[in-house]
Each structure stands twice: as C-alpha cells, then as structure tokens.
Write an enzyme that holds these catalytic residues in place. Structure first.
Site, PDB file in Angstrom:
ATOM      1  N   ARG A  70       0.803  -1.223   0.000  1.00 36.68           N
ATOM      2  CA  ARG A  70       0.000   0.000   0.000  1.00 36.68           C
ATOM      3  C   ARG A  70       0.836   1.274   0.000  1.00 36.68           C
ATOM      4  NH1 ARG A  70      -2.955  -3.876   1.570  1.00 36.68           N
ATOM      5  NH2 ARG A  70      -0.972  -4.504   2.431  1.00 36.68           N
ATOM      6  N   THR A  71       1.756   1.379   0.943  1.00 36.69           N
ATOM      7  CA  THR A  71       2.466   2.650   1.102  1.00 36.69           C
ATOM      8  C   THR A  71       3.316   2.932  -0.128  1.00 36.69           C
ATOM      9  OG1 THR A  71       2.517   2.178   3.459  1.00 36.69           O
ATOM     10  CG2 THR A  71       3.902   3.977   2.690  1.00 36.69           C
TER      11      THR A  71
ATOM     12  N   LYS B 219      26.188  -4.103  -0.830  1.00 36.90           N
ATOM     13  CA  LYS B 219      27.652  -4.101  -0.648  1.00 36.90           C
ATOM     14  C   LYS B 219      28.028  -3.433   0.674  1.00 36.90           C
ATOM     15  CE  LYS B 219      28.067  -3.214  -5.608  1.00 36.90           C
ATOM     16  NZ  LYS B 219      28.416  -2.142  -6.565  1.00 36.90           N
TER      17      LYS B 219
ATOM     18  N   ARG C 142      11.126   3.985   3.840  1.00 38.12           N
ATOM     19  CA  ARG C 142      10.637   3.084   4.898  1.00 38.12           C
ATOM     20  C   ARG C 142      11.831   2.268   5.361  1.00 38.12           C
ATOM     21  NH1 ARG C 142       5.490  -0.970   4.821  1.00 38.12           N
ATOM     22  NH2 ARG C 142       4.458   0.999   5.260  1.00 38.12           N
TER      23      ARG C 142
ATOM     24  N   HIS D 156       4.222   6.079  11.550  1.00 34.79           N
ATOM     25  CA  HIS D 156       3.749   5.834  10.177  1.00 34.79           C
ATOM     26  C   HIS D 156       2.827   7.011   9.827  1.00 34.79           C
ATOM     27  CE1 HIS D 156       2.752   3.965   6.512  1.00 34.79           C
ATOM     28  NE2 HIS D 156       2.388   2.768   6.919  1.00 34.79           N
TER      29      HIS D 156
HETATM   30  N1   CP Z   1      -0.651  -0.105   5.778  1.00 31.07           N
HETATM   31  C1   CP Z   1       0.605  -0.290   5.254  1.00 31.07           C
HETATM   32  O1   CP Z   1       1.572   0.373   5.620  1.00 31.07           O
HETATM   33  O2   CP Z   1       0.648  -1.261   4.301  1.00 31.07           O
HETATM   34  P1   CP Z   1       1.969  -1.702   3.525  1.00 31.07           P
HETATM   35  O3   CP Z   1       2.904  -2.318   4.540  1.00 31.07           O
HETATM   36  O4   CP Z   1       1.505  -2.659   2.467  1.00 31.07           O
HETATM   37  O5   CP Z   1       2.596  -0.460   2.954  1.00 31.07           O
END
Ligand code: CP
Length: 306
Positions: free
Chosen positions: A54-55, A82, A104, A132
């Site tokens: 999603r993100t 590396k 992320r 998040h």
């Molecule tokens: N909700 C969420 O962060 O989903 P993903 O881990 O798929 O990005």
C-alpha cells in the site's frame, strides 16, 4: 518545528494541529477533483527497506498523478547489498539530483540523524515500531470524511499496540484533534507510553471508530504463545461483535489484514468497513504530503518560507 528542513514529513507530532487539518482537507479536496500541483520538474526516489504494498504503490501513484518522475530504487539490487549505509545511499541520491526521498526502514527513528545530513525533503514511509505518519493522515482523512469532525468521537485502537507504528502515530493526532482514544487487545501488548485507557474488545465495540491493528509477527520475539483462532475469539472483530457496533460506527484496519484473526474474513467488505476506502484515500493523502513538501522546498530555495 524541530527538523532541519520544514519540508520534511517525519511524524505528525512535528506539525501544529491546524497544519494536520490543512493536509487532511487538501487530501479530501484532491479526492473531489481539485486541481493538483504540476511537479513535472521534480524527481523522487522511493527507498523501501521493509516490505510494502500500500504505502509504496500509493506513493508511486501519488507521484504519478503529480507528474513527478520516479528514479527507480530497489534495495535488493542496490549498493546497500555491498554494505553502503542508509545515509550514504540517501546522500548519493541527493548528489545525483533527486529532489525528494520517501523512505521506509526497519530502524525506529532512522530519520533522527539522517535528516541532518540531507538538504532535500525526507518523507517517512514508516520506521520500525516508531511512526507511520502517512498512514495516520489517511486514517484521519477517512474519519473526517465520515464524521466531519473529531470532537466527541471515541476511537478504539485494537490489537498489537506495543509494536504498532500506526497506533503511535494516530493516538497523539487523534487526541489533539479532540477525539477520545482507548486501546484494546492482549494486556501483554498494551503500551503504557501511549497514555490511553485499555478496555476489553466488548467495550471497544461501543466506539464510533473501531480501528483494528495487524498482529505484527515480524516484531515479536516469539516468547508469547499465539493461536490465531484464540486471538480472534478473545480480541478480534467477530460476526457477533460486528452486530453490536453502533449504527454509525466504522471499522478500519491499515492492512495487510490477517483474515480470521483481527477481523472475520467476510466482515472486511461489510458496509461499516472502510478498509479499502482507506487504501483509496492513501493516494490523496500522499498527494497532499508530496505537494506540501515540494511547495516548502521551493519556498525555502526562494527564501520565502515563514
Ligand atoms: N498499511 C501499510 O503500511 O501497508 P503496507 O505495509 O503494504 O505499505
């Protein structure tokens, strides 16, 4: 604002409440067809050191809708393999001309030092068990779309609170926006640092918003026995509990969903569920985040930032 560049988007705590409302309302405007910024002169790289559907994909969709150019970056084929550090990787991308980074990373607070080493906006796509903020923004957007406001609402956040960056981001923002927030789930996964009352799931279903959390097996140390069926019966949204929700209540989940664990599989698309709507909203929330970052970057370059 504590960060080196005001164009960063690292946590919602770094924003005034009015700025959060502005971002939510911009996301809703964009969903209703408002003209988006044209960022066709801007490049972006998405660095996902942890898995994501999603993100990552909704940031990519948001970038596409703003006409940004993505510089593809795949951790598994990059020089991270590396031994290159996160900071050197990000500084490399800045040096070759990338205008913004979405990152992320599994390390909680990875951005604390990194933000001081970069001169381009850094957008946090999730850090370990930390924050998040883009998920939180889309969650807030979904609640505002449904109820119009936060004051007077009770939001029950249910499940693996201790390991959830979604919970950590949402609790502070929801409280500041005027909602009452309670937690639910196994007491071993309660998190006193969140500063919320802990209730059983049968009390949580009296809330206006039932926000379920994914059980984060990848963050557990394996010391606690876990049976999916037992968890569902004791802490999950069963069909019987769904029947006790208020008429106007909504059910949320950041996904991915463990069907039959946090929520009975058939309830995922029942009328009170906003789970797929949250995913749709994620694109607009991220468009609003990217627009703000690029606007701030341009203002700072021109010396007009407040
Ligand atoms: N909700 C969420 O962060 O989903 P993903 O881990 O798929 O990005």
């Amino acid at each position: 604002m504590k960060t080196k560049t005001k164009a960063n988007f690292l946590t919602l705590e770094m924003f005034e409440t009015i700025e959060i409302i502005e971002l939510i309302d911009r996301a809703i405007e964009l969903k209703h067809g408002a003209r988006a910024m044209d960022l066709s002169d801007m490049t972006v790289a998405n660095l996902f050191f942890e898995n994501s559907t999603r993100t990552k994909c909704s940031f990519q969709m948001a970038e596409h809708r703003l006409r940004m150019k993505e510089i593809p970056f795949d951790v598994s084929t990059s020089s991270v393999q590396k031994g290159e550090t996160l900071a050197d990787t990000c500084r490399t991308l800045e040096a070759i001309g990338v205008d913004m980074l979405v990152v992320r990373h599994g390390e909680t607070g990875y951005y604390e030092q990194l933000q001081n080493e970069l001169n381009i906006p850094l957008i946090n796509g999730g850090d370990g068990s930390g924050q998040h903020p883009s998920q939180s923004l889309l969650d807030l957007m979904t609640i505002r779309e449904t109820f119009g406001q936060f004051t007077g609402l009770t939001v029950a956040i249910c499940g693996d609170l201790a390991h959830s960056r979604v919970a950590r981001s949402n609790v502070d923002a929801l409280k500041r926006l005027g909602a009452r927030v309670v937690g639910s789930g196994p007491v071993d996964w309660a998190d006193p640092t969140l500063g919320i009352e802990h209730v059983g799931i049968d009390d949580a279903v009296e809330a206006d918003v039932l926000m379920l959390l994914r059980v984060q097996h990848e963050r557990h140390d394996g010391t606690m026995a876990f049976d999916p069926g037992d968890y569902h019966a004791a802490h999950g949204l069963t069909i019987a509990r769904y029947g006790k929700l208020k008429d106007h209540a909504i059910v949320m989940h950041p996904a991915p969903i463990n069907r039959g664990v946090e929520i009975a599989s058939e309830l995922v698309e029942y009328p009170k569920s906003r789970i797929f709507e949250q995913m749709t909203n994620g694109v607009y929330a991220r468009m609003a985040i990217l627009e703000r970052a690029m606007r701030m970057k341009k203002e700072m370059e021109m010396g007009t930032s407040r």
